[in-house]
Structures are given as structure tokens and as C-alpha cells.
Write an enzyme that holds these catalytic residues in place. Structure first.
Site, PDB file in Angstrom:
ATOM      1  N   ASP A 268      18.693  40.856  48.142  1.00 24.05           N
ATOM      2  CA  ASP A 268      20.149  40.828  47.741  1.00 24.05           C
ATOM      3  C   ASP A 268      20.590  39.439  47.801  1.00 24.05           C
ATOM      4  OD1 ASP A 268      22.563  42.653  47.369  1.00 24.05           O
ATOM      5  OD2 ASP A 268      22.995  41.426  49.061  1.00 24.05           O
ATOM      6  N   ASN A 276      31.331  35.623  42.084  1.00 20.56           N
ATOM      7  CA  ASN A 276      31.797  35.963  41.014  1.00 20.56           C
ATOM      8  C   ASN A 276      33.114  35.851  40.908  1.00 20.56           C
ATOM      9  OD1 ASN A 276      29.760  36.674  38.996  1.00 20.56           O
ATOM     10  ND2 ASN A 276      29.654  38.863  39.753  1.00 20.56           N
ATOM     11  N   ASP A 285      26.348  35.332  36.031  1.00 22.25           N
ATOM     12  CA  ASP A 285      25.164  35.480  35.247  1.00 22.25           C
ATOM     13  C   ASP A 285      24.134  34.485  35.506  1.00 22.25           C
ATOM     14  OD1 ASP A 285      26.085  38.132  34.935  1.00 22.25           O
ATOM     15  OD2 ASP A 285      26.604  37.551  32.628  1.00 22.25           O
ATOM     16  N   GLU A 312      23.063  42.552  41.876  1.00 20.94           N
ATOM     17  CA  GLU A 312      22.456  41.343  42.333  1.00 20.94           C
ATOM     18  C   GLU A 312      21.322  41.578  43.373  1.00 20.94           C
ATOM     19  OE1 GLU A 312      25.928  42.611  45.237  1.00 20.94           O
ATOM     20  OE2 GLU A 312      25.253  42.717  43.111  1.00 20.94           O
TER      21      GLU A 312
END
Length: 409
Positions: A268, A276, A285, A312
Site C-alpha cells: 500500500d 493526491n 497517477d 493504491e
């Protein structure tokens, strides 16, 4: 392939005016595909032709017995070795150009030596052989089916020899020479037309077959590409979860009786929501793509399976790994990602993007399902995140060590 297909379609559409030579790329492919078969065919036809040529000794015995020795020398001692050499070279393999030149030379030699026999003979019936010279033209243009330009050149040569013989060998009766010349010319023209039509038909058939082959290749390539795209996560370019499940099922299903040990690493990206929020989804991304690449570069791509599990999260299947080996491999992945030093302004602790990894391992012969191992790895991941992130945790470490000793024993 698209350019080749366009050229093939253009050639087929010009069927009415189809020539006897393709554009360079198609011509090279045409010769490559038909060369062996054509060489074999020419060798066989050459053997047939020289056999018939030798059989004409019967004609020599009947019409020119005074020159039988010369006939034997020319037909058996000269032309037969020349033909056998040509056949041998065809069998050994020659270039397409030399292949056609050899067979053209063979029919030209046959015409020259036959003309020599006619010139040597003083028999009044020898003139009748002029009517049989058209057979040599038929051999080159129809039996051998020389490529059109070779057939045309050899036919012009034959006609020149015929003109010489008609003028140099007086006919026993008026207009016989002119009649022999007209018969020869007619045979030459008919055989040239037949040769041209045959080559056009051969080339058109090849184009139609090639077009279908290209369509099949294009369909196969597109089908493979669609299958690849269906199995790949479009953002990170590692396997998607559906394909991962399929691969795992296939791999572990075949290994049920072999007690294969394998490890699973659940990964993770730490504080990715904050990443973000701080940088925006476009840079988020890009971050995921670079981390996925780092994970893939840290494993053995021929053996290990890497997939995006969702959001993610990533998962890695590590076949043939003990618990401690799986943990060590996970640590390599974690360090590799950390070494990227991707700035992470949303992480107050590290300032760079990091990952947390949960690891679990088992053997297929233990009777423990993959779903259970995956759940254990997820629980280990939760503990890694709760312990401060940027670390690797092995599920139920003491139990796993005991399990490792059991497998070793």
C-alpha cells in the site's frame, strides 16, 4: 504490415493490368515463398525435357544415319551433362535470378545444338526438323514456364536461329521455308501469350493468398493485443486483479500435490490520499506508475506475479519462497521504492513517497487456501501501517517460523 497490405490490395485492384513484377517488398516475399517449390519443379521438368531430347536420337537414326555419331555426341555427350549440371545446381540451391538464367540457357543450348545437327546433315529429309524446333520454344515457355522476360528473350533468340536456318538450309520445295517460319512464329507467339497468362495467374493467386495470410496475422496480432490489454492495468501497466486471480488459480492449482511454498506481499502506498490532495490526481497517477515500475523491477518477472489490487494497493505473488525469504524480498521492494525519493509534501514524517508491505507465506500442500494467505498478508499490512508505515511485516511471525521449520523437516 499495414503498408504491405495496402500494396497487396493495390496490386489486386490492378488485376486487369497486372504486370509480371511486384513492388520490391512483395517480390522479395513472393520469391522467398515459392523459390524452393519452383526450383524443385524446374529440376523435375528439366529431367523430363532432357530425356525427350535424348529420345530424338530415334529421329536422327531415321533421317540422318550418316551423322548418328555426331547426334550421340551432341545429345548425350554435350546436352545431357549440361542439363544434369543445371538440375544439380537447382537441387543445391541458387538465387532466383540464377535459377531462371540456368533454365533459359538450357533451352538456348538445346536450340543451338539442334541447329548444328541440322546444318551438319546432308539428308534431304533433314529440313523437316525445322517444323519440330517449335518444341524447344514450348519447353521453355510452357513446360518450364520461364519468367516472362526470360521467356521473351529466349523466344527472340530462338526466332533468330530459325531465321538463320531457313536462309542457310535450302528447302527441297518452294515456300517450305516460309511455311516452317510461320509455324515457328505462331508457336512462339501462342506460347508467349500462354506464358504471360500463366505468370499473371500465378502472381494473382499468390496475392490473394498473401492478403488472406496478412489478414490472419493482423487479426491474430490484434487478438493478442486485446487479450494483453484485458489483462493489464492501463495506468500502471502491471497485471490487473482479474488476471492476477486467473494466474494464481492456474499456478497453484497445478501445484497442489507438490507442497510448493509461496509468499504473498500486499503493498500500500503510504498517505496516498494526502498525495493526491497535495499534488492533484494527474501527478498522483504518475506517482503510482513510477512505484509500480519500481515494484516490477524489484522482482523476478519470469517467476513472480505483480498486479494492481485496487486504488493504491498492489499485490505480489512470490513462488518458491519461505516466510523469511518472502519477507526479505518484500524489504527489497520497499527499499527500491524509497530510493526513488519521490517528493511527498503531504507526508510530514518522511517527505518522500513510501510503501508499507504485509507478507504471508504458506505451502500449497498445507491445505491453506490462497484467499486465507491473502487475508493474512492484508492483516500484516494493516499492522505495518499501524506501526508507523514504510515497513514490512510478516503475518503471525512466530507461527510462520514454526511452519518454516515444519517444511524444512
Amino acid at each position: 504490415m499495414n503498408d504491405l497490405m495496402v500494396q497487396v490490395d493495390r496490386q489486386i485492384q490492378c488485376e486487369g493490368g497486372l504486370g509480371v513484377h511486384f513492388p520490391a517488398e512483395i517480390e522479395a516475399r513472393f520469391e522467398h515463398d515459392i523459390h524452393v517449390a519452383r526450383s524443385h519443379k524446374l529440376a523435375c521438368m528439366g529431367a523430363v525435357a532432357i530425356s525427350i531430347y535424348v529420345l530424338f536420337l530415334l529421329n536422327d537414326w531415321r533421317f540422318r544415319p550418316d551423322h548418328m555419331l555426331e547426334a550421340i555426341i551432341i545429345r548425350v555427350g554435350v546436352m545431357t551433362p549440361i542439363a544434369l549440371i543445371c538440375i544439380y545446381m537447382l537441387k543445391r540451391g541458387v538465387s532466383p535470378v540464377l535459377r531462371e538464367m540456368l533454365m533459359t540457357a538450357l533451352v538456348c543450348f538445346a536450340m543451338i545444338f539442334t541447329a548444328l545437327l541440322i546444318q551438319l546433315s546432308v539428308s534431304p529429309h533433314s529440313f523437316l526438323d525445322l517444323f519440330a524446333l517449335g518444341l524447344i520454344v514450348l519447353v521453355g515457355n510452357v513446360l518450364f514456364q520461364l519468367r516472362f522476360w526470360y521467356a521473351l528473350c529466349s523466344s527472340a533468340f530462338h526466332f533468330g536461329v530459325m531465321l538463320y536456318l531457313v536462309n542457310a538450309h535450302p528447302a527441297p520445295y518452294a515456300s517450305a521455308g516460309f511455311m516452317a517460319l510461320m509455324v515457328f512464329l505462331s508457336i512462339t507467339l501462342f506460347s508467349i501469350i500462354s506464358n504471360l497468362r500463366s505468370e499473371k495467374a500465378e502472381r494473382l493467386s499468390y496475392l490473394l493468398l498473401l492478403r488472406e495470410q496478412l489478414r490472419v496475422e493482423e487479426f491474430t496480432e490484434k487478438n493478442e493485443e486485446f487479450r494483453r490489454l484485458a489483462s493489464i492495468d492501463p495506468l500502471t501497466e502491471v497485471y490487473n486483479r482479474r488476471h492476477f486471480d486467473s494466474l494464481v488459480s492456474s499456478l497453484l492449482g497445478k501445484q497442489v500435490d507438490s507442497r510448493l511454498q509461496y509468499g504473498v506481499a500486499m503493498i500500500d502506498v503510504d498517505h496516498f490520499k494526502a498525495y493526491n490532495d497535495h499534488y492533484g490526481h494527474v501527478k498522483g497517477d504518475l506517482c503510482l506508475k513510477r512505484i509500480a515500475t519500481a515494484i516490477f523491477e524489484s522482482v523476478h518477472p519470469d517467476v513472480d506475479i505483480v498486479a494492481r489490487f485496487g486504488g493504491e494497493e498492489f499485490v505480489v505473488l512470490l513462488p518458491s519462497c519461505t516466510p523469511q525469504q518472502a519477507l526479505a524480498r518484500a524489504e527489497e521492494i520497499r527499499r527500491h521504492v524509497r530510493d526513488l525519493a519521490l517528493p511527498h509534501g503531504g507526508s510530514s514524517r518522511h517527505g518522500i513517497a513510501t510503501i508499507s508491505i504485509g507478507v504471508s507465506a504458506a505451502g500449497t500442500g498445507q491445505g491453506c487456501s490462497f484467499e486465507t494467505i491473502l487475508k493474512q498478508a492484508d492483516e500484516a499490512l494493516y499492522r505495518a501501517k499501524a506501526s508507523g508505515r514504510d515497513r514490512c511485516e510478516l503475518f503471525a511471525q512466530q507461527d510462520q517460523q514454526a511452519l518454516g521449520r515444519a517444511f524444512a523437516g
